[in-house]
Motif scaffolding. Sequence first.
Motif, PDB file in Angstrom:
ATOM      1  N   ASP A  49      -0.067 -10.384 -11.841  1.00  0.00           N
ATOM      2  CA  ASP A  49       0.217  -9.488 -10.934  1.00  0.00           C
ATOM      3  C   ASP A  49       0.741  -8.331 -11.624  1.00  0.00           C
ATOM      4  OD1 ASP A  49      -0.879 -11.355  -9.152  1.00  0.00           O
ATOM      5  OD2 ASP A  49       1.061 -11.836  -8.325  1.00  0.00           O
ATOM      6  N   ARG A  91      -1.821  -6.108 -13.339  1.00  0.00           N
ATOM      7  CA  ARG A  91      -2.696  -5.459 -12.266  1.00  0.00           C
ATOM      8  C   ARG A  91      -2.160  -4.509 -11.707  1.00  0.00           C
ATOM      9  NH1 ARG A  91      -4.525 -10.692 -11.082  1.00  0.00           N
ATOM     10  NH2 ARG A  91      -2.911 -10.947  -9.343  1.00  0.00           N
ATOM     11  N   TYR A  92      -0.925  -4.514 -11.335  1.00  0.00           N
ATOM     12  CA  TYR A  92      -0.036  -3.331 -10.885  1.00  0.00           C
ATOM     13  C   TYR A  92      -0.053  -2.232 -11.619  1.00  0.00           C
ATOM     14  CZ  TYR A  92       3.444  -0.449  -8.808  1.00  0.00           C
ATOM     15  OH  TYR A  92       4.346   0.650  -8.234  1.00  0.00           O
ATOM     16  N   ARG A 144      -2.051  -1.385 -14.055  1.00  0.00           N
ATOM     17  CA  ARG A 144      -3.198  -0.690 -14.284  1.00  0.00           C
ATOM     18  C   ARG A 144      -3.772   0.226 -12.792  1.00  0.00           C
ATOM     19  NH1 ARG A 144      -4.642  -6.076 -16.357  1.00  0.00           N
ATOM     20  NH2 ARG A 144      -5.917  -6.613 -14.396  1.00  0.00           N
ATOM     21  N   GLY A 145      -2.854   0.047 -11.974  1.00  0.00           N
ATOM     22  CA  GLY A 145      -3.161   0.754 -10.906  1.00  0.00           C
ATOM     23  C   GLY A 145      -3.980   0.097  -9.818  1.00  0.00           C
ATOM     24  N   GLU A 146      -4.211  -1.373  -9.792  1.00  0.00           N
ATOM     25  CA  GLU A 146      -4.901  -2.099  -8.893  1.00  0.00           C
ATOM     26  C   GLU A 146      -4.317  -2.580  -7.734  1.00  0.00           C
ATOM     27  OE1 GLU A 146      -6.961  -5.097 -11.371  1.00  0.00           O
ATOM     28  OE2 GLU A 146      -7.455  -3.800 -12.888  1.00  0.00           O
ATOM     29  N   ASP A 147      -3.129  -2.533  -7.742  1.00  0.00           N
ATOM     30  CA  ASP A 147      -2.382  -2.820  -6.338  1.00  0.00           C
ATOM     31  C   ASP A 147      -1.353  -1.634  -6.009  1.00  0.00           C
ATOM     32  OD1 ASP A 147      -3.243  -5.405  -6.015  1.00  0.00           O
ATOM     33  OD2 ASP A 147      -1.937  -6.326  -7.678  1.00  0.00           O
ATOM     34  N   ALA A 158      -5.189   3.297  -3.695  1.00  0.00           N
ATOM     35  CA  ALA A 158      -6.741   3.216  -3.157  1.00  0.00           C
ATOM     36  C   ALA A 158      -7.087   4.289  -2.245  1.00  0.00           C
ATOM     37  CB  ALA A 158      -6.677   1.741  -2.337  1.00  0.00           C
ATOM     38  N   GLU A 213      -5.158   8.859 -10.719  1.00  0.00           N
ATOM     39  CA  GLU A 213      -5.025   7.779 -11.386  1.00  0.00           C
ATOM     40  C   GLU A 213      -3.589   7.109 -10.936  1.00  0.00           C
ATOM     41  OE1 GLU A 213      -4.226   4.307 -13.466  1.00  0.00           O
ATOM     42  OE2 GLU A 213      -3.355   6.346 -13.944  1.00  0.00           O
ATOM     43  N   SER A 227      -1.259   5.017 -11.752  1.00  0.00           N
ATOM     44  CA  SER A 227      -0.245   4.794 -12.588  1.00  0.00           C
ATOM     45  C   SER A 227       0.323   6.330 -13.127  1.00  0.00           C
ATOM     46  CB  SER A 227      -0.647   3.775 -14.039  1.00  0.00           C
ATOM     47  OG  SER A 227      -1.470   4.670 -14.674  1.00  0.00           O
TER      48      SER A 227
END
Length: 316
Positions: free
Chosen positions: A62, A65-66, A68-71, A75, A138, A140
């Motif tokens: 998790d 993922r965070y 990498r900016g996926e959570d 969005a 982006e 992050s």
Amino acid sequence: MSDSPLSPSPYEVLGVRASVSHEELRRAYRRLLRETHPDTGGTAARFLEVQRAWELVGDPEDRARYDRGEDGFGAGVTDGGSGSTGFSATVHPTRSQSRGTTVRARSYGHPGGQARERYLSLMREWVGRGTELDDPYEPSLVRSAPREIRHLLAVALAEEATARAVTGLGMGFTIWNDVSVHPRSDAKLDHVVLGPAGLFAIRSADWGGEVKLSKGDVVGASIDHDDEPFHDLLRDSKTFSRQVGVRFTGLIIVVPDDALAVPYERIERGRLAGALLVRRSLLPLVLRNGADAAGRESVDRAFELRSRLQESIRFV
């Protein structure tokens, strides 16, 4: 934690650097659980904030993922193009669009445009001249930027959200965005909204935390002590009123829903009596009904005001 660019990252909530080891992260989490638990003198809000932070980065997968900016924040934060959260830059009226059988309100100007331009300029300056900036939104990168830069993006997103809420009210409403207060001033009104309930000056705000009314203005942990948001809005609205020759029915500051513990707060006394601090989801209802139903504009008066505003308004 909300999705605001100003919201603290999980690492900030846990009081550690983003580069700490998983074991250091775990120790910080356990310590804060003890310190923030209501049974040991903490608060439920702070305790839940710590738990939410751990949910985002406590598991190594998790956390990756965070990072990498996926959570979390990011969005849909784009530059106003097709499919984005932004509005296209224009000072011309948007064509009335149909969504089902609903005709959209008239919308003029570029909501959030000034804030986005400043955000992009400062972001490029902060990253460094000569550095290729493929994606200034982006996640992050946004999280690592100074608060001053993140605040500009938060303001842009807030103004865009308000404009979407108003345009959804229908053809009885008109909204002008990023309105110049005076030709010789850099000040602006985020939104001037005309509808059946009257003419409103609106500021869209996101301070990245909870706010409330105290002593006739907005206060909060993330608002500087010398800031007076409502007094600034009153000053700028008066300047605009003198310049254009109109009178506002009311002043509104709109904030994200999770920033206000109650649906709205109203200033009861003084020069700002009647001004409203409102959750974003409640704004359409306030604009439909107004703070005082007796002050509703007649159709003829609303048409006259719209014509005068359309002839007089300039954009920043």
